[in-house]
Enzyme design. Structure first.
Site, PDB file in Angstrom:
ATOM      1  N   ASP A  14     -10.139   3.348   1.977  1.00 27.61           N
ATOM      2  CA  ASP A  14     -10.339   2.722   3.299  1.00 27.61           C
ATOM      3  C   ASP A  14     -11.072   3.657   4.272  1.00 27.61           C
ATOM      4  O   ASP A  14     -12.050   3.260   4.915  1.00 27.61           O
ATOM      5  CB  ASP A  14      -8.995   2.312   3.917  1.00 27.61           C
ATOM      6  CG  ASP A  14      -8.439   1.041   3.296  1.00 27.61           C
ATOM      7  OD1 ASP A  14      -9.244   0.242   2.759  1.00 27.61           O
ATOM      8  OD2 ASP A  14      -7.214   0.844   3.344  1.00 27.61           O
ATOM      9  N   LYS A  60       0.801  -1.228   0.000  1.00 24.89           N
ATOM     10  CA  LYS A  60       0.000   0.000   0.000  1.00 24.89           C
ATOM     11  C   LYS A  60       0.835   1.280   0.000  1.00 24.89           C
ATOM     12  O   LYS A  60       0.385   2.312  -0.470  1.00 24.89           O
ATOM     13  CB  LYS A  60      -0.958   0.016   1.195  1.00 24.89           C
ATOM     14  CG  LYS A  60      -2.156  -0.922   1.015  1.00 24.89           C
ATOM     15  CD  LYS A  60      -3.154  -0.743   2.145  1.00 24.89           C
ATOM     16  CE  LYS A  60      -4.373  -1.613   1.932  1.00 24.89           C
ATOM     17  NZ  LYS A  60      -5.413  -1.380   2.931  1.00 24.89           N
TER      18      LYS A  60
END
Ligand code: NAP
Length: 285
Positions: free
Chosen positions: A106, A70
């Protein structure tokens, strides 16, 4: 083999076989009859560079990014959304012509889940955030963007919590950020907390969260756990026993996927279809 017209989407990570994204995304694509196929790609860190070099060859229109890439993918992007920049991590990448853009769904996925599944908005609310890892960081940025009144971050490693709170305070002056080590949870004024979020790995099987003074929370408080396996964590069970409202961890997973779908396809995600497939798979007995 994929036909020429079929565009490829996917998720990269190492390991990748456990990812629930192919299930959710393919269900949504099939429901809307869109010409995409969503596939898992096992990409160890040593192969990340060559994966990006071969994007166009693979006919990839976009992909999700999971552990451990990520942050590492940032080096390969042409641009990033403002929240991804603030979080410093990307979970969704869209390939348009030669340009590669990173997003992070997210935090916004978590917020959308709070709104849709628990009818809760953090604006002007006091939040107690447990954890200061990757997920907590994405949530902290979204809470700042939504103008929460205060965010108290408790973490096992105090320095990480302090660093996160200091950074967030600079970015979001209207929200009051505080930090302490997790063990000091008794010192928090629980009577003034509107939203408690567990964003630590505690609560997953064999890794239990200590008993927290939930009885001191106001009756209107919402208790939220981002751990989704098991569905009913001990934290959520305790909260329900006290008559408090709860919010389960699958919501964040679902809505981060729904927002990623919208970035990939430009279409509104069929959330009900994604939710049905996700819940049936996750909690099948
Ligand atoms: P991470 O970056 O590794 O952070 C883990 C966090 O948990 C850190 O704050 C860490 O504290 C704390 N922690 C871990 N073990 C602990 C223990 N034994 N005692 C006290 N604190 C402990 O992981 P992450 O990506 O943020 O994920 C955190 C949790 O959220 C995981 O359970 C993950 O499955 C879940 N999650 C759910 C979703 C969803 O969509 N629902 C999305 C992302 C993550 P230290 O800083 O002290 O190590």
């Amino acid at each position: 083999m994929a036909s020429k017209k079929l565009k490829i989407l996917g998720v990269i990570g190492d390991p990748i076989s456990h990812s629930l994204s192919p299930l959710m995304q393919n269900a949504a694509l099939a429901h809307l009859k869109l010409p995409y196929l969503y596939m898992p790609f096992h990409v160890p860190s040593k192969d990340l560079k060559s994966f990006f070099k071969s994007l166009h060859q693979k006919n990839l229109a976009g992909f999700n990014v999971t552990i451990p890439h990520k942050q590492a993918v940032l080096a390969f992007l042409d641009s990033m959304s403002p929240d991804a920049k603030m979080i410093g991590a990307v979970n969704t990448i869209v390939v348009k012509g030669k340009k590669i853009k990173g997003f992070n769904t997210d935090g916004d996925g978590y917020l959308l889940s709070l709104k849709r599944e628990a009818q809760f908005s953090p604006k002007n609310k006091s939040v107690l955030l447990l954890g200061a890892g990757g997920a907590a960081r994405a949530i902290a940025v979204s809470l700042g963007m939504q103008k929460a009144k205060s965010v108290t971050i408790l973490n096992r490693t105090e320095n990480t919590a302090q660093a996160l709170a200091t950074e967030m305070q600079e970015k979001f002056p209207h929200t009051f950020f505080l930090a302490d080590r997790f063990d000091n949870f008794q010192k928090v004024d629980w009577r003034n907390i509107d939203l408690l979020i567990n964003a630590t790995s505690m609560g997953m099987k064999k890794n239990t969260l200590p008993k927290l003074p939930l009885a001191q929370l106001p009756k209107s408080a919402l208790v939220s756990d981002i751990v989704y396996n098991p569905r009913n964590t001990n934290l959520l069970k305790q909260a329900r026993k006290l008559g408090l409202s709860t919010h389960e961890g699958w919501g964040m997973l679902l809505y981060q996927g729904a927002l990623a779908f919208e970035h990939f396809t430009g279409k509104k995600a069929p959330v009900a279809v994604m939710k049905k497939n996700l819940l049936e798979f996750l909690y099948r007995s």
